[in-house]
Design a protein around this motif. Structure first.
Motif, PDB file in Angstrom:
ATOM      1  N   ALA A 416      43.182  37.721  29.826  1.00  0.00           N
ATOM      2  CA  ALA A 416      41.949  37.946  30.584  1.00  0.00           C
ATOM      3  C   ALA A 416      40.760  37.550  29.728  1.00  0.00           C
ATOM      4  O   ALA A 416      40.779  37.677  28.497  1.00  0.00           O
ATOM      5  CB  ALA A 416      41.822  39.407  31.011  1.00  0.00           C
ATOM      6  N   TRP A 417      39.712  37.078  30.385  1.00  0.00           N
ATOM      7  CA  TRP A 417      38.475  36.710  29.714  1.00  0.00           C
ATOM      8  C   TRP A 417      37.522  37.891  29.771  1.00  0.00           C
ATOM      9  O   TRP A 417      37.246  38.426  30.843  1.00  0.00           O
ATOM     10  CB  TRP A 417      37.845  35.483  30.377  1.00  0.00           C
ATOM     11  N   GLY A 442      42.279  30.322  35.790  1.00  0.00           N
ATOM     12  CA  GLY A 442      40.941  30.794  36.119  1.00  0.00           C
ATOM     13  C   GLY A 442      39.848  30.232  35.247  1.00  0.00           C
ATOM     14  O   GLY A 442      38.766  29.894  35.736  1.00  0.00           O
ATOM     15  N   GLY A 443      40.058  30.130  33.950  1.00  0.00           N
ATOM     16  CA  GLY A 443      38.971  29.683  33.083  1.00  0.00           C
ATOM     17  C   GLY A 443      39.453  29.325  31.690  1.00  0.00           C
ATOM     18  O   GLY A 443      40.639  29.366  31.388  1.00  0.00           O
ATOM     19  N   HIS A 444      38.507  28.935  30.867  1.00  0.00           N
ATOM     20  CA  HIS A 444      38.761  28.723  29.443  1.00  0.00           C
ATOM     21  C   HIS A 444      37.490  29.075  28.679  1.00  0.00           C
ATOM     22  O   HIS A 444      36.420  29.254  29.267  1.00  0.00           O
ATOM     23  CB  HIS A 444      39.208  27.282  29.160  1.00  0.00           C
ATOM     24  N   TRP A 445      37.621  29.184  27.365  1.00  0.00           N
ATOM     25  CA  TRP A 445      36.503  29.622  26.529  1.00  0.00           C
ATOM     26  C   TRP A 445      35.340  28.639  26.648  1.00  0.00           C
ATOM     27  O   TRP A 445      35.517  27.439  26.482  1.00  0.00           O
ATOM     28  CB  TRP A 445      36.968  29.741  25.074  1.00  0.00           C
ATOM     29  N   ARG A 457      22.592  40.829  32.640  1.00  0.00           N
ATOM     30  CA  ARG A 457      22.074  41.995  33.373  1.00  0.00           C
ATOM     31  C   ARG A 457      22.703  43.294  32.902  1.00  0.00           C
ATOM     32  O   ARG A 457      22.507  44.347  33.508  1.00  0.00           O
ATOM     33  CB  ARG A 457      22.296  41.811  34.866  1.00  0.00           C
ATOM     34  N   GLY A 458      23.488  43.231  31.833  1.00  0.00           N
ATOM     35  CA  GLY A 458      24.017  44.447  31.233  1.00  0.00           C
ATOM     36  C   GLY A 458      25.425  44.815  31.620  1.00  0.00           C
ATOM     37  O   GLY A 458      25.905  45.900  31.259  1.00  0.00           O
ATOM     38  N   TYR A 459      26.136  43.919  32.330  1.00  0.00           N
ATOM     39  CA  TYR A 459      27.491  44.230  32.774  1.00  0.00           C
ATOM     40  C   TYR A 459      28.537  43.600  31.863  1.00  0.00           C
ATOM     41  O   TYR A 459      28.383  42.456  31.425  1.00  0.00           O
ATOM     42  CB  TYR A 459      27.712  43.721  34.202  1.00  0.00           C
ATOM     43  N   ALA A 460      29.592  44.357  31.596  1.00  0.00           N
ATOM     44  CA  ALA A 460      30.787  43.758  31.018  1.00  0.00           C
ATOM     45  C   ALA A 460      31.511  43.031  32.147  1.00  0.00           C
ATOM     46  O   ALA A 460      31.513  43.495  33.294  1.00  0.00           O
ATOM     47  CB  ALA A 460      31.687  44.820  30.401  1.00  0.00           C
ATOM     48  N   VAL A 461      32.126  41.888  31.828  1.00  0.00           N
ATOM     49  CA  VAL A 461      32.805  41.089  32.850  1.00  0.00           C
ATOM     50  C   VAL A 461      34.238  40.833  32.393  1.00  0.00           C
ATOM     51  O   VAL A 461      34.459  40.305  31.297  1.00  0.00           O
ATOM     52  CB  VAL A 461      32.081  39.749  33.093  1.00  0.00           C
ATOM     53  N   LEU A 462      35.194  41.215  33.218  1.00  0.00           N
ATOM     54  CA  LEU A 462      36.611  40.983  32.921  1.00  0.00           C
ATOM     55  C   LEU A 462      37.165  40.044  33.981  1.00  0.00           C
ATOM     56  O   LEU A 462      37.073  40.314  35.187  1.00  0.00           O
ATOM     57  CB  LEU A 462      37.394  42.297  32.923  1.00  0.00           C
ATOM     58  N   GLU A 463      37.779  38.921  33.551  1.00  0.00           N
ATOM     59  CA  GLU A 463      38.340  37.931  34.461  1.00  0.00           C
ATOM     60  C   GLU A 463      39.828  37.770  34.155  1.00  0.00           C
ATOM     61  O   GLU A 463      40.214  36.997  33.288  1.00  0.00           O
ATOM     62  CB  GLU A 463      37.612  36.598  34.290  1.00  0.00           C
ATOM     63  N   PRO A 464      40.689  38.487  34.884  1.00  0.00           N
ATOM     64  CA  PRO A 464      42.130  38.461  34.582  1.00  0.00           C
ATOM     65  C   PRO A 464      42.792  37.152  35.017  1.00  0.00           C
ATOM     66  O   PRO A 464      42.485  36.590  36.061  1.00  0.00           O
ATOM     67  CB  PRO A 464      42.686  39.633  35.393  1.00  0.00           C
ATOM     68  N   GLU A 465      43.726  36.687  34.201  1.00  0.00           N
ATOM     69  CA  GLU A 465      44.630  35.589  34.575  1.00  0.00           C
ATOM     70  C   GLU A 465      45.929  36.253  35.034  1.00  0.00           C
ATOM     71  O   GLU A 465      46.970  36.191  34.381  1.00  0.00           O
ATOM     72  CB  GLU A 465      44.873  34.666  33.379  1.00  0.00           C
ATOM     73  N   PHE A 466      45.852  36.911  36.199  1.00  0.00           N
ATOM     74  CA  PHE A 466      46.943  37.688  36.765  1.00  0.00           C
ATOM     75  C   PHE A 466      48.173  36.812  37.003  1.00  0.00           C
ATOM     76  O   PHE A 466      48.087  35.577  37.021  1.00  0.00           O
ATOM     77  CB  PHE A 466      46.492  38.321  38.080  1.00  0.00           C
ATOM     78  N   ARG A 467      49.316  37.428  37.198  1.00  0.00           N
ATOM     79  CA  ARG A 467      50.546  36.672  37.468  1.00  0.00           C
ATOM     80  C   ARG A 467      50.307  35.764  38.680  1.00  0.00           C
ATOM     81  O   ARG A 467      49.606  36.132  39.621  1.00  0.00           O
ATOM     82  CB  ARG A 467      51.725  37.609  37.689  1.00  0.00           C
ATOM     83  N   GLY A 468      50.900  34.575  38.606  1.00  0.00           N
ATOM     84  CA  GLY A 468      50.614  33.559  39.604  1.00  0.00           C
ATOM     85  C   GLY A 468      49.608  32.539  39.087  1.00  0.00           C
ATOM     86  O   GLY A 468      49.576  31.405  39.574  1.00  0.00           O
TER      87      GLY A 468
END
Length: 678
Positions: A416-417, A442-445, A457-468
């Motif tokens: 996850a990112w 989903g993404g790369h660095w 804006r002050g939010y932590a952001v989690l972007e999972p590379e879930f199964r699939g």
């Protein structure tokens, strides 16, 4: 040569202890939303085959992108293509004297577009301009338009021989609005407009040119079977190398990558291991070499081979981020010199096809810095900036990003990112941002507008590379088959719970968001985990799996019939055999269970997830949930093409999050302190 590659850039470790809490930043100090979602000022550059000239796309004051050429000896600039009603799109050098390009329109949404990209050629001095393919797809054409190639003529994403006025282009043949029957390859004289069609062996879908710029491979499709066919350079005859399932692969499946000047065919395949690697294929026997040429530790190979002077010079690849491995000792030294000068960034070096100058093009970026284009002089060892994609972005205002891994509830490792606001901090409001697809990476660095805007804006952001998700091996990919709303959904929730357990996220301030499949996952997240997610943002999201198959009388989806007939039953679910599962995992069927605040946004001209997905769900959920915000961009398709709509949408997202999990959110009396804990 068996080369194992690890991550190209070691991103700084993310600190949870804040030096300056993100919440302490004043609104006046925040970077403007337009800085993130406007069109880039400098979006692409290419050196000519000799390296004497540089072509680049630049933004005019009116926002239109033009094509300009720089003579690097005199440092003079010449604008060679500039439209009042369109932007220059893709472009390629076809020789040191001539460029081929098409157009786009960044001031129109998909619903207002009425033409193809067209095709044009021009000399580097602006002379010899010629339109080669029509932009209009109207059936009634002028005499001049009738003499051109049709609107469905497209540039190849291969640079070709780059040594004459000729270029290869493709021409797609459609049986319906969204159905491609086959793709022809045309050899086109860009000065006269004359062309010839290359003989094809069947219903071709893709073409591969060899290192000399000549067609050598095609992919053909018949029902659910994909074949790779090879063209003998002497006889021009085609013969089949392999056949396998077009949607699920299988034993012996591979993807052609490149063909070297010596006739070596390089392919990517999972034939021997879980992670795809680069192998060679024997054209005489069709056998794939057992020993890989290149494999990436922990990742499927994604990238390209860098050829020059008739040999393999290096490889461009992606692990957590992009990187380059040079086999050529001279380029290895150049890369080391540039990396020493530009520390903390990924630096992608491009060579001219037949260099006559010391110039190399460098694209440099990081998680906090959008792409910057530079010229490196190998003789003088100087670096000079030639363009900045987003000069208004200040790296010291951006958040750090890293790839993390957590355990799903069944033990599967999920990458996850994670992007944290500048200064880090603990127990932050968290946005779980779900990628679309879903069967892609989903993404790369690197710098990402959406994640960085939310972090600013002050939010932590989690972007999972879930199964699939792809890119992390066959086992990870196949574990997601028929898991919409099930284990794929659990992976996303487990990521949010991991962030809470790590002290990163406040358990009472978690929101889920995403587009397309990510929009679907947003709705199912609110259904499955009401105690975890306090709100949701869904744009252009699927709301009912069955609607993907059956469509609706009001609009036609652009999902290909072959994908619906052969791919979706295996990867998503079979309408008859899995009917109960598809009903249970349909947000439309479960709409009454969604009670959290919800923001819905759809495009009126979306052909991938047509508008009826949104309107049917909106009407269903509003019957029991009064806290639903709806926005419709009539001219937009599957995503927001226009900067004004991107700015409007993300302004709405900012206000929505602020009310529900941000600074303006009041603590919920009914939310237990340990909500969302594993």
């Amino acid at each position: 040569m068996n080369t194992k590659l690890s991550r190209p850039v070691a991103a700084a470790m993310l600190a949870l202890a804040a030096l300056v809490p993100a919440a302490a930043q004043t609104r006046a100090a925040l970077p403007p939303i337009e800085d993130f979602f406007g069109n880039p000022e400098f979006s692409a550059a290419q050196l000519s085959p000799s390296g004497r000239y540089l072509a680049a796309k630049l933004a005019n004051k009116n926002g239109r992108e033009r094509l300009a050429v720089v003579d690097l000896a005199s440092n003079s600039v010449k604008s060679v293509a500039n439209f009042s009603d369109a932007d220059v799109g893709n472009f390629n050098w076809i020789s040191d004297e001539r460029l081929l390009f098409d157009t786009t329109d960044k001031q129109l949404g998909q619903g207002d577009l009425r033409y193809g990209p067209g095709l044009y050629a021009v000399n580097r001095d602006g002379e010899g301009f010629r339109q080669l393919a029509n932009r209009s797809n109207h059936f009634v054409q002028t005499l001049s338009a009738a003499r051109m190639l049709p609107w469905h003529t497209f540039m190849l994403r291969q640079r070709g021989a780059q040594d004459s006025e000729f270029a290869y282009v493709s021409s797609a043949k459609f049986s319906g609005p969204n159905e491609v029957d086959y793709v022809d390859l045309l050899r086109l004289n860009t000065k006269t407009g004359h062309h010839s069609t290359v003989n094809r062996p069947g219903d071709t879908r893709g073409w591969l040119l060899d290192e000399r710029g000549e067609p050598r491979l095609v992919t053909t499709v018949e029902k659910d079977q994909l074949s790779i066919q090879y063209r003998d350079p002497e006889t021009k005859a085609w013969r089949k190398l392999a056949t396998f399932n077009a949607y699920t692969g299988g034993k012996g499946a591979f993807s052609p990558l490149a063909m070297g000047a010596d006739g070596t065919l390089y392919v990517t395949t999972h034939a021997y291991k879980d992670k795809a690697a680069v192998h060679t294929l024997d054209l005489a026997t069709g056998r794939i070499s057992e020993k890989p040429l290149i494999e990436l530790e922990g990742y499927d190979f994604r990238g390209s081979l860098i050829m020059g002077n008739g040999r393999l010079l290096g490889v461009r690849y992606t692990t957590d981020g992009e990187g380059t491995l040079w086999f050529d000792e001279g380029m290895k030294a150049v890369q080391a010199e540039i990396d020493a000068r530009l520390s903390g960034t990924i630096n992608l070096v491009s060579l001219p096809a037949r260099p006559e100058t010391p110039y190399l093009l460098v694209e440099s970026y990081s998680d906090v810095q959008p792409r910057v284009f530079m010229l490196y002089d190998r003789d003088k060892k100087t670096l000079n900036k030639v363009g900045d994609s987003r000069p208004q972005i200040k790296p010291d205002q951006m958040g750090k990003q890293d790839l993390v891994r957590y355990d799903a509830r069944d033990g599967l490792k999920i990458p996850a990112w994670l992007t944290l606001p500048r200064g880090g901090g603990g127990k932050l409001p968290l946005v779980v941002l779900v990628h679309g697809g879903p069967y892609l990476r989903g993404g790369h660095w690197g710098w990402d507008a959406e994640a960085q805007f939310l972090a600013s804006r002050g939010y932590a952001v989690l972007e999972p590379e879930f199964r699939g998700s792809t890119g992390f091996g066959q086992a990870h990919y196949r574990a997601g088959w028929k898991q919409w709303g099930l284990k794929m959904q659990d992976d996303i929730a487990d990521g949010a719970k991991w962030a809470i357990a790590q002290g990163i996220a406040d358990p009472n301030r978690v929101c889920i968001a995403g587009a397309s499949y990510g929009g679907y996952a947003t709705l199912m997240g609110l259904v499955n985990d009401p105690g975890l997610y306090k709100c949701g943002v869904n744009w252009v999201g699927v709301t009912d799996i069955k609607l993907m198959y059956t469509g609706h009388w009001t609009f036609q989806s652009d999902l290909p019939e072959g994908w619906k007939q052969y791919g979706m039953p295996t990867l998503v679910g079979d309408l008859e055999q899995d009917a109960a599962q598809l009903k249970a995992t349909s947000p439309l069927e479960q709409a009454a269970r969604i009670t959290q605040p919800l923001l819905l946004a759809y495009g009126g001209a979306d052909k991938r997830v047509p508008l009826y997905h949104g309107t049917k769900f909106r009407d269903a959920v509003k019957a029991t949930n009064k806290n639903v915000e709806w926005v419709q961009y009539d001219e937009e398709g599957h995503g927001w093409a226009l900067p004004r709509n991107r700015v409007d949408f993300w302004s709405r997202v900012e206000r929505f999050l602020d009310r529900n999990i941000g600074p303006a959110a009041a603590p919920r009396a009914d939310a237990p302190a340990n909500a969302g804990q594993p």
